[in-house]
Enzyme design. Sequence first.
Site, short mmCIF file in Angstrom:
data_model
loop_
_atom_site.label_atom_id
_atom_site.label_comp_id
_atom_site.label_asym_id
_atom_site.label_seq_id
_atom_site.Cartn_x
_atom_site.Cartn_y
_atom_site.Cartn_z
CG HIS A 201 -2.07 -0.93 0.90
ND1 HIS A 201 -2.18 -2.18 1.73
CD2 HIS A 201 -3.29 -0.84 0.14
CE1 HIS A 201 -3.49 -2.67 1.30
NE2 HIS A 201 -4.06 -1.94 0.29
NE ARG A 308 -6.30 1.40 -2.50
CZ ARG A 308 -5.70 1.40 -3.69
NH1 ARG A 308 -5.58 2.69 -4.04
NH2 ARG A 308 -5.38 0.08 -3.98
NE ARG A 344 -11.01 0.08 -0.29
CZ ARG A 344 -9.70 -0.46 -0.66
NH1 ARG A 344 -9.44 -1.20 -1.45
NH2 ARG A 344 -8.65 0.13 0.09
CD GLU A 441 -10.17 -6.77 -1.87
OE1 GLU A 441 -9.32 -5.90 -2.21
OE2 GLU A 441 -10.83 -6.31 -1.19
CG ASN A 464 -3.49 -3.82 -6.06
OD1 ASN A 464 -3.15 -3.98 -7.21
ND2 ASN A 464 -4.12 -2.64 -5.66
CG ASP A 465 -5.90 -7.37 -1.19
OD1 ASP A 465 -4.82 -7.86 -0.81
OD2 ASP A 465 -6.33 -6.25 -1.06
NE ARG A 475 -1.34 -5.14 -1.51
CZ ARG A 475 -2.36 -4.51 -1.78
NH1 ARG A 475 -3.87 -5.20 -1.45
NH2 ARG A 475 -2.59 -3.24 -2.32
CB CYS A 512 -9.93 -0.53 -8.73
SG CYS A 512 -10.43 -1.86 -7.43
C1 PEP Z 1 -6.92 -4.67 -4.64
O1 PEP Z 1 -6.77 -5.28 -3.86
O2 PEP Z 1 -6.64 -4.53 -6.03
C2 PEP Z 1 -7.47 -3.22 -4.35
C3 PEP Z 1 -7.89 -2.27 -5.21
O3 PEP Z 1 -7.43 -2.63 -3.05
P1 PEP Z 1 -6.31 -2.44 -2.32
O4 PEP Z 1 -4.91 -2.11 -2.99
O5 PEP Z 1 -6.33 -1.13 -1.60
O6 PEP Z 1 -5.97 -3.46 -1.26
MG MG Z 2 -7.45 -5.00 -1.72
#
Ligand code: PEP
Ligand code: MG
Length: 589
Positions: A201, A308, A344, A441, A464-465, A475, A512
């Site tokens: 993050h 976020r 979100r 996710e 991402n998740d 990650r 996203c």
């Molecule tokens: C994701 O997980 O892709 C996402 C958009 O949320 P974050 O990166 O805030 O976990």
């Molecule tokens: Mg996420």
Amino acid sequence: MKNMDRPDSLEVYHHGQGVSTGVAYGPAYLITPDALRVPRREISPDEVEIELARLHDALAATRADIERVRTALQRADKSDEAAIFDSHLLILEDEALLESVRDRIRHDRVNVEHAFSSLVLEAVDRIEKSENSYLRERVRDIRDVEHRVIRFLLGQREPAVGDLLQNALLVAHDLPATLTAELDRDRILGFATELGSPNSHTAILARSLEIPAVVDLGPVLQRLSHGELVVLDGREGLLIQNPSPDTLAEYERIKAKIERKRAEWVSLAGVPGRTADGEPLTFLANIEFNREVDAALAFGCDGIGLYRTEYLFLQGGGDVSEEEQLEVYGGIVRRMEGRPVTIRTLDLGGDKLLSGMEPEDNPFLGWRAVRYCLDRPEVFLGQMRAILRAGAHGNVAMMIPMITAMEEVDAVFDVLESARQSLRSEGLSHAERCPVGALVETPGAALMAKSLAERFDFLSLGTNDLIQYALAVDRGNRRVAHLYQPFHPAVLKLVREVVDAADAAGKQVTVCGEMGSNSRAAALLLGLGVRSFSMVAARIPRIKQVLGRVSLPEAQEIAAEALEQIDSDSVKAIIENRFGERFHRAPSA
Ligand code: PEP
Ligand code: MG
């Protein structure tokens, strides 16, 4: 301050991984774990009583905090875990220790944080040397209590952040998102960390804020001095210590070039998003702070696809009232002038902990996002009310992170219904229609996308998740970062599943996650059926440009081929063969 061990002329290059482009130079602000926690300050005789009162208040606040956690655990039938907090309370009430702290404040005339922490450390040192194994096992609890007290004394903020040098480059062992959330963009020129990975993050935040970041530098902290001049090059992944005048002049030129390039991208903001054969595409921005809205608009976003909100809470120390939320959300919505804004709900937990949240052994598999919100219905309800009320000012959607089970879906809609009813009965204006989406996710959610698409108004793909959970790769862990592969066929199959489910239900799906902001991955996503992308705003013109060079049939052909592969390298090779050269062309070409 100069490092006297080094000749003046010697530049030292530290190599890491650039995760947010751009360059900067300025004084290094070192965040070492101890410096972070416990400042030492001499106090005047008049301040003794003030420090004693601060100790008293911090102990009371810590006690209340521990009791709150203990009660929550007891209610959840976790009496074994709750018992740990009984022992924490006993430590907190250790009169011998507290009397020594008071003595030290009175006689050594030092601030309470230092007095408390140094006495705990001395006690821990004695215990660790002792034969008593029971006591030795208590060390972790003692340190835990110490951290809580210190956090309260520091106003739940890290001191390093509060007294940060103007225009400094932050150098840290690691920067948890919790800490980065508090940073003031106007005072930070860049991040450099010994650990870290491109998908944490913190790295994402640096890209959003358009400041350079270099991670995975290895042990640099001990080689740098606080306040020493350094250059940070996020394109090359470099931290340059003791830069020569020539190097600084060169970086001044590079900075000017980057700024010209940014202006060039901004000038392309008005170009409509569509493929080479005219298929319309949507480009939305991901934001963490309201101040990012200007950049999002400058780069030509069609709306906000992911806001976020947890960063607002992390900045506010966890306590953000409904009215405060309304002001922030409403402000964003108004500035977007009718463009969609997807807010979100809180994604706390994982690497984003509010102070007072218990650290967990497996935080990414733990009490995170919607799980946290459903256990804190008053917080969830307040946030939903604020989002619905912000909806009265424009075009608002709500998105729920980390949905993994249908029971959660029911519970979410129950809270939403209560939020609507309470607003109606209080006569407060709010959005009559506020689309609600699920952030897909986890592999579980992706495989259940059909059912989710039936219940929700839209789906969003949090790659991402999704990648982290599908491939079991943390990650934020640099050791396994090479295994974090957006092009892995397993990830592509999950994406396909979600897109197909959304299409079949006639619902929109947006990507996203960061995957959509990579040119090659975006082309692949296009071929997999994605038409809506949400990303760090600065990437929008570039991705718009590359997808404008791709026709739908060829993207689909590539995607079909990619789904047949058995590893990421083959997928990457297919894309490179087809699009590599086309994607390399200059921005204005
Ligand atoms: C994701 O997980 O892709 C996402 C958009 O949320 P974050 O990166 O805030 O976990
Ligand atoms: Mg996420």
